[in-house]
Design a protein around this motif. Structure first.
Motif, PDB file in Angstrom:
ATOM      1  N   GLN A 227       0.882  -1.112   0.235  1.00 48.30           N
ATOM      2  CA  GLN A 227       0.092  -0.133   0.038  1.00 48.30           C
ATOM      3  C   GLN A 227       0.848   1.288   0.231  1.00 48.30           C
ATOM      4  O   GLN A 227       0.304   2.444  -0.500  1.00 48.30           O
TER       5      GLN A 227
ATOM      6  N   GLY B  96      -5.205   8.674  -7.494  1.00 45.51           N
ATOM      7  CA  GLY B  96      -4.195   9.718  -7.205  1.00 45.51           C
ATOM      8  C   GLY B  96      -4.812  10.910  -6.685  1.00 45.51           C
ATOM      9  O   GLY B  96      -3.862  11.638  -6.198  1.00 45.51           O
ATOM     10  N   GLN B  97      -6.172  11.027  -6.445  1.00 49.64           N
ATOM     11  CA  GLN B  97      -6.559  12.275  -5.772  1.00 49.64           C
ATOM     12  C   GLN B  97      -6.018  12.465  -4.414  1.00 49.64           C
ATOM     13  O   GLN B  97      -6.087  11.323  -3.794  1.00 49.64           O
ATOM     14  N   PHE B  98      -5.722  13.407  -3.968  1.00 47.24           N
ATOM     15  CA  PHE B  98      -4.995  14.083  -2.570  1.00 47.24           C
ATOM     16  C   PHE B  98      -3.755  13.094  -2.416  1.00 47.24           C
ATOM     17  O   PHE B  98      -3.140  13.414  -1.546  1.00 47.24           O
ATOM     18  N   ASP B  99      -3.197  12.253  -3.516  1.00 42.25           N
ATOM     19  CA  ASP B  99      -1.712  11.867  -3.287  1.00 42.25           C
ATOM     20  C   ASP B  99      -0.878  12.780  -3.004  1.00 42.25           C
ATOM     21  O   ASP B  99       0.216  12.594  -2.305  1.00 42.25           O
TER      22      ASP B  99
ATOM     23  N   TYR C  38      -0.618  13.581   0.402  1.00 42.76           N
ATOM     24  CA  TYR C  38       0.415  12.465   1.220  1.00 42.76           C
ATOM     25  C   TYR C  38       1.566  12.300   0.926  1.00 42.76           C
ATOM     26  O   TYR C  38       2.525  11.975   1.583  1.00 42.76           O
TER      27      TYR C  38
ATOM     28  N   GLN D 190       1.173   5.613   6.172  1.00 44.86           N
ATOM     29  CA  GLN D 190       0.303   4.505   5.860  1.00 44.86           C
ATOM     30  C   GLN D 190      -0.019   3.731   7.091  1.00 44.86           C
ATOM     31  O   GLN D 190      -0.885   3.004   7.075  1.00 44.86           O
TER      32      GLN D 190
ATOM     33  N   GLN E 277      -2.836   5.210   9.108  1.00 39.87           N
ATOM     34  CA  GLN E 277      -4.134   4.834   8.422  1.00 39.87           C
ATOM     35  C   GLN E 277      -4.594   3.628   8.387  1.00 39.87           C
ATOM     36  O   GLN E 277      -5.877   3.332   8.654  1.00 39.87           O
ATOM     37  N   SER E 278      -3.830   2.552   8.031  1.00 41.99           N
ATOM     38  CA  SER E 278      -4.029   1.162   7.995  1.00 41.99           C
ATOM     39  C   SER E 278      -4.310   0.778   9.382  1.00 41.99           C
ATOM     40  O   SER E 278      -5.424  -0.176   9.608  1.00 41.99           O
TER      41      SER E 278
ATOM     42  N   THR F  66      -8.092   1.877  10.539  1.00 38.53           N
ATOM     43  CA  THR F  66      -8.853   1.252   9.702  1.00 38.53           C
ATOM     44  C   THR F  66      -9.120  -0.213  10.278  1.00 38.53           C
ATOM     45  O   THR F  66     -10.137  -0.733  10.527  1.00 38.53           O
ATOM     46  N   LEU F  67      -8.011  -1.081  10.688  1.00 44.92           N
ATOM     47  CA  LEU F  67      -8.158  -2.277  11.113  1.00 44.92           C
ATOM     48  C   LEU F  67      -8.986  -2.130  12.482  1.00 44.92           C
ATOM     49  O   LEU F  67      -9.464  -3.063  12.943  1.00 44.92           O
TER      50      LEU F  67
ATOM     51  N   ASN G  58     -11.257  -0.286  12.968  1.00 41.15           N
ATOM     52  CA  ASN G  58     -12.461   0.194  12.766  1.00 41.15           C
ATOM     53  C   ASN G  58     -12.938   1.514  13.196  1.00 41.15           C
ATOM     54  O   ASN G  58     -13.977   1.881  13.738  1.00 41.15           O
TER      55      ASN G  58
ATOM     56  N   SER H   1     -13.827   7.307  10.104  1.00 42.36           N
ATOM     57  CA  SER H   1     -12.632   8.048   9.030  1.00 42.36           C
ATOM     58  C   SER H   1     -12.308   9.442   9.308  1.00 42.36           C
ATOM     59  O   SER H   1     -11.358   9.995   9.206  1.00 42.36           O
ATOM     60  N   ALA H   2     -13.291  10.170  10.034  1.00 44.85           N
ATOM     61  CA  ALA H   2     -13.100  11.376  10.479  1.00 44.85           C
ATOM     62  C   ALA H   2     -12.003  11.613  11.585  1.00 44.85           C
ATOM     63  O   ALA H   2     -11.182  12.447  11.318  1.00 44.85           O
TER      64      ALA H   2
ATOM     65  N   ASP I 270      -8.568  11.074   9.733  1.00 45.96           N
ATOM     66  CA  ASP I 270      -7.998  12.278   9.040  1.00 45.96           C
ATOM     67  C   ASP I 270      -7.408  13.293  10.119  1.00 45.96           C
ATOM     68  O   ASP I 270      -6.394  13.724   9.922  1.00 45.96           O
TER      69      ASP I 270
ATOM     70  N   LYS J 284     -17.722  10.198   3.642  1.00 47.25           N
ATOM     71  CA  LYS J 284     -18.512  10.909   4.733  1.00 47.25           C
ATOM     72  C   LYS J 284     -19.088  12.202   4.570  1.00 47.25           C
ATOM     73  O   LYS J 284     -20.081  12.536   5.397  1.00 47.25           O
TER      74      LYS J 284
ATOM     75  N   PHE K 255     -16.369   4.418   5.886  1.00 51.82           N
ATOM     76  CA  PHE K 255     -16.624   5.318   4.965  1.00 51.82           C
ATOM     77  C   PHE K 255     -15.498   5.241   4.033  1.00 51.82           C
ATOM     78  O   PHE K 255     -14.235   4.968   4.437  1.00 51.82           O
TER      79      PHE K 255
ATOM     80  N   LYS L 200     -13.163   7.028  -3.509  1.00 51.85           N
ATOM     81  CA  LYS L 200     -12.300   6.656  -4.390  1.00 51.85           C
ATOM     82  C   LYS L 200     -11.957   5.163  -4.471  1.00 51.85           C
ATOM     83  O   LYS L 200     -12.061   4.518  -3.321  1.00 51.85           O
TER      84      LYS L 200
ATOM     85  N   ASP M  22      -9.506   3.327  -5.106  1.00 52.42           N
ATOM     86  CA  ASP M  22      -8.195   2.783  -4.421  1.00 52.42           C
ATOM     87  C   ASP M  22      -8.280   2.733  -2.926  1.00 52.42           C
ATOM     88  O   ASP M  22      -7.590   2.134  -2.058  1.00 52.42           O
TER      89      ASP M  22
ATOM     90  N   LYS N  37      -7.888  -0.537  -0.234  1.00 53.88           N
ATOM     91  CA  LYS N  37      -7.211  -0.447   0.917  1.00 53.88           C
ATOM     92  C   LYS N  37      -8.135  -0.791   2.132  1.00 53.88           C
ATOM     93  O   LYS N  37      -7.838  -1.561   2.949  1.00 53.88           O
TER      94      LYS N  37
ATOM     95  N   GLN O 174      -7.986  -4.143   4.538  1.00 52.66           N
ATOM     96  CA  GLN O 174      -7.879  -4.196   6.038  1.00 52.66           C
ATOM     97  C   GLN O 174      -8.864  -4.974   6.579  1.00 52.66           C
ATOM     98  O   GLN O 174      -8.707  -5.805   7.703  1.00 52.66           O
TER      99      GLN O 174
ATOM    100  N   SER P 248      -8.308  -8.274   8.936  1.00 48.98           N
ATOM    101  CA  SER P 248      -8.833  -8.174  10.479  1.00 48.98           C
ATOM    102  C   SER P 248      -9.722  -9.298  10.560  1.00 48.98           C
ATOM    103  O   SER P 248      -9.965  -9.774  11.790  1.00 48.98           O
TER     104      SER P 248
END
Lengths: 441, 346
Positions: A71, A366-369, A372, A402, A405-406, A409-410, A412, A415-416, A419, B155, B187, B192, B194, B198, B202, B206
């Motif tokens: 990733q 690639g948006q927002f890449d 990052y 990364q 982020q990951s 996500t793991l 749970n 996403s707010a 960020d 979101k 969300f 996107k 990609d 991801k 994940q 998990s």
């Protein structure tokens, strides 16, 4: 540069002799140590948070770390160029959009031009596609560089324009459609299919080659220092570096080899290559994934360019003091143009990885890449004031981002909050870096 | 219920077609918000065809993505004394004074696809909550029990939550009963693909690959989900949803790696709108139109007469619908499909 540097500096004060001497002898960058420490800290925290929350920690599992490497690879490739761009006191905001438009061009070429023309699955398709992508990257990047260097428009503006223009172009080429699927050989660049990793044997061979190179590099480095009468590292320090370098390499090999294909895919592989399946099941290691190898190669090549070529030294010279560099006779305009062109090529490589991984090209790729990539570069210790920055630092920065982020996500996480955390880490990392620099001076 | 209303509507229209004399010489105007997005060209062709088929005149204006221009456009149409104005509002609040002006001039208005909240207008769109419901229904049909992953859209987009509402309406009971387990729910930044990939990776990590179905809120994200499943050799055995009728998604449906794509056919919406505009021009009261229902789920909760069309469900069995409608060529839809495995591909 994060906590571990801090804790490291306290005992350092108490027993200055040992630690300082050790660091001086081995010539290890303390900021590198800080980054690695931060990465380990993050990983361990996520692992145990996972245990507390769900009863089994998955973060430090070979599977998750393997995926993490894959990733990160697309962003990592672009950071290797962004470091030098920022070192030159420029910025490239367009890399995400460049990635998008190049991915779309390559997708269009494969599916609508080369496929019908040569026949789907023709062995030349992936090569032609990559050539198209890389030339497009060099051209578009070079065009940015031309506007910056020769037309005198600030890089912030040129690439901000590029960010908008190329995203629009990506949409216009395919009218918002998602182009899929990619050529089967091309898809290997993304690390998804069965053949997209070099398996256990390949990884061991590669690991051993890298070890040999490390030892040789230490040996020849020592010899050339002797030749020019430079101060030498003590022998124990050389040995230590060799052992650590090889240890990390072989440890990584062990790690990627302990992630196995799911049984169904392993059996498919055995069938394809006529490997007899043992009674207790066929265990097939993944080994290094192709995108990870591409990222590693990009890092090695770019580090070489930055530290061992005249071009690289010019880049740092320009970043340190543009006027002085120009007065010293460096063709700063040409260097700028070439550097942005290289950035375009790197964005094209990332476009290959991203679209191959997704097995589709869409205008949102690639948006927002760019955010990052820039964040990873800055977390990795590159100074926005120019002149300072390392490629390995930027790659570690990309891994930190990364991982965060990951990991979330793991667990749970909403996403707010993800960020919010990633943004805060960016600012926090730069703050710690500032403190470190002030102390170091 | 929707099916019945659509049937009634078609019946009424057939009846209308039998007496074309009624509709002669009316003018139907459409105020488009923009032609920058390609889809509106499809809508326009369908509306125009329906209007001219009934012997009426079609005129149109293009607001070019500006609320001010759209207000002027509508002013001009009122001066021309057209009979009905169909509006794709650029700004659903800024448009309201123009709607009032039209109403005062005795001209009927229709909100096409984008809602503006004026009780005198007819609102015609696809049933958006229904999209979520349809997705969940098709996935549940294939996997009535097991571990579900929910890949939601951005979101910041109310549509993502809207869709999820519809999904939960269908799956809520099964989740409460413990038949379906919500294993991952996330969300996806910017919808996107990609990022969806991801998130799915994940999720699989998990849960140790223990996933039976994935409800993805659109086709783009479904492409990321399928790529993540493929890397684990699970593509084709896990049910995956999507929406938009993306060409690549329709191909995945044919290949069996995606279960369903919900498709909002712009031609269908345009055709219906054109036909309804004809009827309104002929003097049919808006609340007497066949199939009309009350809708009050807008921002301000204003109750409007509305026609909500049911989107098309594209599955392996209904693939030919999209091919017959000219949305996708058979060649594209069936690329790489084994002969005999899908009926529409032969």
């Amino acid at each position: 540069m994060t906590q571990s540097t801090e804790t490291r500096s306290e005992p350092a004060l108490a027993q200055e002799g040992v630690v300082t001497r050790f660091l001086r002898a081995t010539e290890i960058d303390t900021r590198l140590l800080g980054m690695v420490g931060a990465l380990i800290l993050i990983s361990v925290c996520f692992h145990f948070a996972g245990i507390l929350r769900t009863g089994n920690g998955v973060f430090l599992s070979p599977r998750n770390l393997w995926i993490l490497l894959v990733q990160t690879s697309s962003i990592a490739v672009m950071t290797t160029g962004m470091v030098l761009i920022i070192v030159m006191r420029h910025i490239d905001l367009s890399v995400g959009s460049l990635l998008g438009v190049i991915a779309v061009i390559m997708g269009y070429a494969q599916v609508y031009v080369l496929g019908p023309w040569l026949g789907v699955g023709h062995p030349a398709i992936w090569i032609i596609t990559i050539l198209i992508g890389l030339s497009a990257g060099a051209l578009l990047g070079g065009f940015h560089g031309y506007l910056i260097a020769y037309a005198g428009i600030p890089s912030f503006i040129v690439t901000l324009g590029g960010l908008i223009v190329w995203r629009g172009a990506a949409w216009a080429i395919i009218r918002g459609e998602t182009v899929a699927p990619m050529d089967e050989t091309f898809e290997l660049l993304g690390g998804g299919p069965l053949d997209a990793s070099i398996k256990a044997t390949g990884s061991w061979i590669l690991g051993i080659i890298v070890c040999v190179v490390i030892v040789l590099a230490l040996y020849f480095g020592r010899k050339s220092r002797q030749k020019f009468n430079f101060p030498l590292r003590p022998m124990w320090a050389e040995t230590f570096l060799g052992i650590v370098g090889c240890g990390i390499t072989l440890g990584t090999v062990l790690l990627v080899n302990s992630y196995y294909f799911p049984p169904k895919l392993a059996n498919e592989y055995a069938e394809r290559y006529n490997i007899p399946i043992p009674e207790d099941g066929f265990l097939l290691s993944k080994g290094f994934a192709i995108p990870v190898l591409i990222a590693a190669a990009a890092a090695i090549v770019m580090t070489f360019v930055a530290t061992r070529t005249r071009f690289g030294r010019y880049v740092y010279a320009i970043g340190g003091n543009p006027e002085a560099a120009e007065l010293a006779g460096i063709n700063t305009k040409r260097i700028t143009l070439i550097m942005f062109s290289i950035m375009g090529v790197l964005a094209a490589i990332s476009a290959c990885i991203s679209s191959a991984r997704l097995n589709a090209a869409s205008n949102a790729l690639g948006q927002f890449d760019e955010l990052y990539v820039i964040a990873a570069t800055v977390i990795g210790g590159t100074s926005l004031a120019g002149g300072v920055g390392t490629i390995y630092g930027a790659i570690l920065g990309a891994l930190v981002m990364q991982s965060l982020q990951s990991g979330m996500t793991l667990l749970n996480f909403d996403s707010a909050y993800k960020d919010m955390a990633v943004g805060s880490v960016l600012v926090f990392a730069v703050w710690l870096d500032q403190i470190y620099r002030r102390r170091a001076n | 219920m929707l099916k019945a209303t659509v049937a009634a509507l078609t019946g009424a229209l057939l009846l209308g077609a039998a007496v074309p004399a009624l509709a002669k010489d009316k003018t139907i105007a459409v105020s488009w918000k923009t032609f920058q997005e390609e889809r509106w060209k499809t809508d326009e062709a369908a509306i125009k065809a329906a209007v001219t088929a009934a012997g009426n005149k079609y005129v149109s204006t293009d607001a070019q993505g500006s609320a001010e221009k759209q207000a002027k456009d509508i002013e001009g149409l009122i001066t021309q004394k057209v009979d009905v104005i169909v509006i794709v509002a650029y700004d659903s609040d800024a448009i309201l004074p123009s709607i009032k002006a039209a109403r005062d001039a005795g001209i009927k208005t229709m909100a096409y696809d984008v809602q503006f909240e004026d009780p005198s207008a007819l609102y015609i769109t696809f049933d958006n909550i229904g999209v979520g419901r349809l997705m969940a229904k098709e996935v549940q049909k294939v996997k009535p029990a097991g571990n579900y992953a929910f890949i939601k859209g951005d979101k910041g987009d109310p549509n993502a939550t809207f869709l999820f509402k519809g999904i939960m309406e269908v799956l809520g009971d099964a989740i409460k009963a413990g038949k379906i387990k919500n294993s991952c729910e996330t969300f996806t930044d910017g919808w996107k693909p990609d990022n969806a990939q991801k998130n799915m990776e994940q999720c699989l990590t998990s849960t140790g690959n223990k996933i039976d179905a994935v409800v993805s809120e659109n086709d783009g994200m479904a492409s990321g989900v399928v790529a993540a499943l493929k890397a684990q050799g699970m593509d084709g055995s896990v049910a995956v949803s999507g929406q938009d009728g993306d060409l690549a998604a329709i191909n995945r449906v044919a290949l069996g790696t995606q279960t369903v794509s919900i498709w909002k056919d712009a031609t269908q919406l345009g055709k219906k709108a054109g036909e309804l505009a004809n009827m309104i021009a002929d003097g049919t009261a808006i609340d007497k139109l066949p199939g009309v229902t009350k809708f009050n789920l807008g921002k301000k909760g204003v109750e409007m007469n509305s026609i909500l069309l049911e989107p098309t469900t594209i599955t392996k069995d209904t693939l030919d619908v999209a091919i017959k409608a000219g949305h996708i060529t058979k060649e594209k839809a069936c690329a790489g499909v084994k002969a005999g495995s899908v009926k529409a591909c032969g």
